[in-house]
Design a protein around this motif. Structure first.
Motif, PDB file in Angstrom:
ATOM      1  N   ALA A  15      -7.753  -9.491   4.370  1.00  0.00           N
ATOM      2  CA  ALA A  15      -8.634 -10.183   5.308  1.00  0.00           C
ATOM      3  C   ALA A  15      -9.372  -9.198   6.206  1.00  0.00           C
ATOM      4  O   ALA A  15     -10.563  -9.355   6.477  1.00  0.00           O
ATOM      5  CB  ALA A  15      -7.835 -11.163   6.163  1.00  0.00           C
ATOM      6  N   GLY A  16      -8.673  -8.165   6.655  1.00  0.00           N
ATOM      7  CA  GLY A  16      -9.283  -7.247   7.619  1.00  0.00           C
ATOM      8  C   GLY A  16      -9.329  -5.797   7.201  1.00  0.00           C
ATOM      9  O   GLY A  16      -9.760  -4.940   7.978  1.00  0.00           O
ATOM     10  N   ILE A  57      -5.520   6.133   9.709  1.00  0.00           N
ATOM     11  CA  ILE A  57      -4.639   5.122   9.117  1.00  0.00           C
ATOM     12  C   ILE A  57      -3.187   5.551   9.276  1.00  0.00           C
ATOM     13  O   ILE A  57      -2.809   6.663   8.913  1.00  0.00           O
ATOM     14  CB  ILE A  57      -4.976   4.923   7.632  1.00  0.00           C
ATOM     15  CG1 ILE A  57      -6.389   4.349   7.489  1.00  0.00           C
ATOM     16  CG2 ILE A  57      -3.959   4.009   6.957  1.00  0.00           C
ATOM     17  CD1 ILE A  57      -6.873   4.270   6.061  1.00  0.00           C
ATOM     18  N   ARG A  58      -2.371   4.638   9.810  1.00  0.00           N
ATOM     19  CA  ARG A  58      -0.943   4.885   9.993  1.00  0.00           C
ATOM     20  C   ARG A  58      -0.148   3.722   9.411  1.00  0.00           C
ATOM     21  O   ARG A  58      -0.575   2.572   9.489  1.00  0.00           O
ATOM     22  CB  ARG A  58      -0.602   5.044  11.481  1.00  0.00           C
ATOM     23  CG  ARG A  58      -1.204   6.291  12.114  1.00  0.00           C
ATOM     24  CD  ARG A  58      -0.914   6.342  13.608  1.00  0.00           C
ATOM     25  NE  ARG A  58      -1.499   7.520  14.212  1.00  0.00           N
ATOM     26  CZ  ARG A  58      -0.883   8.695  14.336  1.00  0.00           C
ATOM     27  NH1 ARG A  58       0.377   8.808  13.914  1.00  0.00           N
ATOM     28  NH2 ARG A  58      -1.475   9.718  14.877  1.00  0.00           N
ATOM     29  N   LEU A  59       1.000   4.031   8.852  1.00  0.00           N
ATOM     30  CA  LEU A  59       1.885   2.980   8.372  1.00  0.00           C
ATOM     31  C   LEU A  59       2.481   2.242   9.558  1.00  0.00           C
ATOM     32  O   LEU A  59       2.791   2.857  10.593  1.00  0.00           O
ATOM     33  CB  LEU A  59       3.018   3.578   7.536  1.00  0.00           C
ATOM     34  CG  LEU A  59       2.645   4.500   6.371  1.00  0.00           C
ATOM     35  CD1 LEU A  59       3.913   4.914   5.626  1.00  0.00           C
ATOM     36  CD2 LEU A  59       1.668   3.836   5.435  1.00  0.00           C
ATOM     37  N   PRO A  60       2.674   0.933   9.448  1.00  0.00           N
ATOM     38  CA  PRO A  60       3.368   0.214  10.515  1.00  0.00           C
ATOM     39  C   PRO A  60       4.802   0.720  10.662  1.00  0.00           C
ATOM     40  O   PRO A  60       5.460   1.038   9.667  1.00  0.00           O
ATOM     41  CB  PRO A  60       3.355  -1.245  10.035  1.00  0.00           C
ATOM     42  CG  PRO A  60       2.249  -1.313   9.031  1.00  0.00           C
ATOM     43  CD  PRO A  60       2.212   0.030   8.377  1.00  0.00           C
ATOM     44  N   MET A  96       4.761  -8.220  12.717  1.00  0.00           N
ATOM     45  CA  MET A  96       3.749  -8.799  11.834  1.00  0.00           C
ATOM     46  C   MET A  96       4.330  -9.978  11.061  1.00  0.00           C
ATOM     47  O   MET A  96       3.701 -11.041  10.946  1.00  0.00           O
ATOM     48  CB  MET A  96       3.234  -7.735  10.866  1.00  0.00           C
ATOM     49  CG  MET A  96       2.341  -8.259   9.749  1.00  0.00           C
ATOM     50  SD  MET A  96       2.040  -7.019   8.443  1.00  0.00           S
ATOM     51  CE  MET A  96       3.707  -6.858   7.742  1.00  0.00           C
ATOM     52  N   VAL A  97       5.537  -9.826  10.503  1.00  0.00           N
ATOM     53  CA  VAL A  97       6.172 -10.897   9.740  1.00  0.00           C
ATOM     54  C   VAL A  97       6.444 -12.109  10.615  1.00  0.00           C
ATOM     55  O   VAL A  97       6.180 -13.260  10.219  1.00  0.00           O
ATOM     56  CB  VAL A  97       7.480 -10.397   9.087  1.00  0.00           C
ATOM     57  CG1 VAL A  97       8.291 -11.567   8.524  1.00  0.00           C
ATOM     58  CG2 VAL A  97       7.181  -9.391   7.987  1.00  0.00           C
ATOM     59  N   PRO A 101      -0.911  -3.387  11.367  1.00  0.00           N
ATOM     60  CA  PRO A 101      -0.269  -3.560  12.674  1.00  0.00           C
ATOM     61  C   PRO A 101       0.564  -2.344  13.062  1.00  0.00           C
ATOM     62  O   PRO A 101       0.854  -1.473  12.231  1.00  0.00           O
ATOM     63  CB  PRO A 101       0.626  -4.779  12.455  1.00  0.00           C
ATOM     64  CG  PRO A 101       1.039  -4.642  11.018  1.00  0.00           C
ATOM     65  CD  PRO A 101      -0.180  -4.086  10.298  1.00  0.00           C
ATOM     66  N   GLU A 102       0.990  -2.299  14.306  1.00  0.00           N
ATOM     67  CA  GLU A 102       1.854  -1.210  14.761  1.00  0.00           C
ATOM     68  C   GLU A 102       3.271  -1.390  14.255  1.00  0.00           C
ATOM     69  O   GLU A 102       3.950  -0.411  13.946  1.00  0.00           O
ATOM     70  CB  GLU A 102       1.842  -1.148  16.293  1.00  0.00           C
ATOM     71  CG  GLU A 102       2.635   0.009  16.860  1.00  0.00           C
ATOM     72  CD  GLU A 102       2.513   0.110  18.370  1.00  0.00           C
ATOM     73  OE1 GLU A 102       3.467   0.594  19.011  1.00  0.00           O
ATOM     74  OE2 GLU A 102       1.468  -0.287  18.912  1.00  0.00           O
TER      75      GLU A 102
END
Length: 317
Positions: free
Chosen positions: A253-254, A173-176, A266-267, A260-261
């Motif tokens: 949802a997922g 897990i990585r922060l966008p 994403m926004v 996202p990267e």
């Protein structure tokens, strides 16, 4: 291989501290000196991550770490993004430790704070993170009460249990990148225990330690630097509101594997899917509207070299 101290996580009391700073030449010295005054100082390993810094912070930090005898390392990252720097620390640069503290480079940790956060985690084996509260600032009292009533993490000072960090990294897990509220997402990872779809939202996974605090100098309205800082923060908060709304919908949802990267892209995708409902109204949230306009400006992708950490100095413990 980074020239930092490597230590087994079972080493008694070891606390790895990540300090994140961008152009904080005036504040990084007090921040590091405060860490050196901590009761936990002999057991600290400090990793300073300078992201997008151009003001000579590195030279200041190296002198202070040498004078104060702080063990650790200083890294320069050309790309100015704290969330990316947090990813580098968690996945690549951290030593093995029992606890990991995250600190903003403009904050000063009060001497017993780190020991009190670690003690809170020992008292509460169900908790995965411990949060400190602010001591100074116009909104400090309100924020302190809010954190006690509704537990969460604040980017200026919080601590993660080492076992939780190991599981987070193992899960990939990585922060966008370009995420404004990286501490908010880490708080969500903690509350859900890395499972947004099945882990539930359990506030007891964060313990707020009211006796662990940090301070920041008051902003002065006559200082141009402080005025610029406040204006930039308001713009970033508007950006963060958009990112949080899009992120909340995405992870519920997922799950966290769907992170996202890049948070700004994403926004833009989120708003494009329903522009009438999701575009912030200028009169209701002008800073979010301005932040959206800036997101829409074409920006080059960072090069691999801009994203890589460069070791500037290391002090073995």
């Amino acid at each position: 291989m980074p020239l930092t101290r490597r230590a087994d996580a079972t080493e008694a009391g070891l606390c790895a501290v990540a300090v994140f700073a961008r152009n904080e030449a005036e504040r990084i010295g007090p921040c590091l000196r405060a860490l050196a005054r901590c009761e936990a100082a002999p057991r600290l390993h400090v990793t300073l991550l300078l992201n997008g810094t151009t003001d000579g912070s590195a030279a200041v930090a190296e002198r202070v770490m040498e004078k104060e005898g702080l063990a650790g390392a200083i890294y320069d990252i050309a790309y100015g993004d704290k969330s990316h720097a947090m990813n580098l620390f968690l996945h690549q640069l951290r030593p093995s430790a029992a606890h990991y503290a995250m600190i903003d480079g403009y904050a000063e940790v009060e001497p017993p704070a780190l020991d009190r956060l670690a003690a809170a985690l020992r008292r509460r084996p169900d908790a995965l993170a411990a949060a400190a509260v602010p001591r100074t600032g116009r909104s400090a009292a309100a924020l302190r009460q809010q954190m006690l009533d509704y537990p969460g993490l604040h980017g200026s000072l919080f601590m993660l249990r080492g076992e939780f960090v190991e599981r987070l990294v193992a899960a990939g897990i990585r922060l966008p990148r370009n995420l404004y509220r990286g501490d908010g997402l880490i708080g969500s990872l903690v509350m859900h225990d890395l499972d947004a779809l099945g882990g539930g939202w359990v506030t007891e996974r964060v313990v707020v330690e009211g006796e662990a605090s940090w301070t920041v100098p008051p902003a002065a309205p006559w200082r141009c630097r402080d005025v610029r800082r406040v204006a930039r923060r308001m713009l970033q908060q508007g950006r963060g509101r958009l990112q949080t709304a899009a992120l909340r919908e995405l992870i519920y949802a997922g799950g966290f594997p769907s992170l996202p990267e890049d948070a700004d892209r994403m926004v833009l995708d989120w708003i494009a899917a329903d522009p009438e409902a999701r575009t912030p109204a200028l009169q209701r949230d002008p800073f979010a509207r301005l932040a959206l306009a800036l997101m829409r400006q074409a920006r080059p992708e960072p090069s691999p070299s801009e994203l890589e950490p460069r070791l500037l100095a290391a002090r073995p413990g």
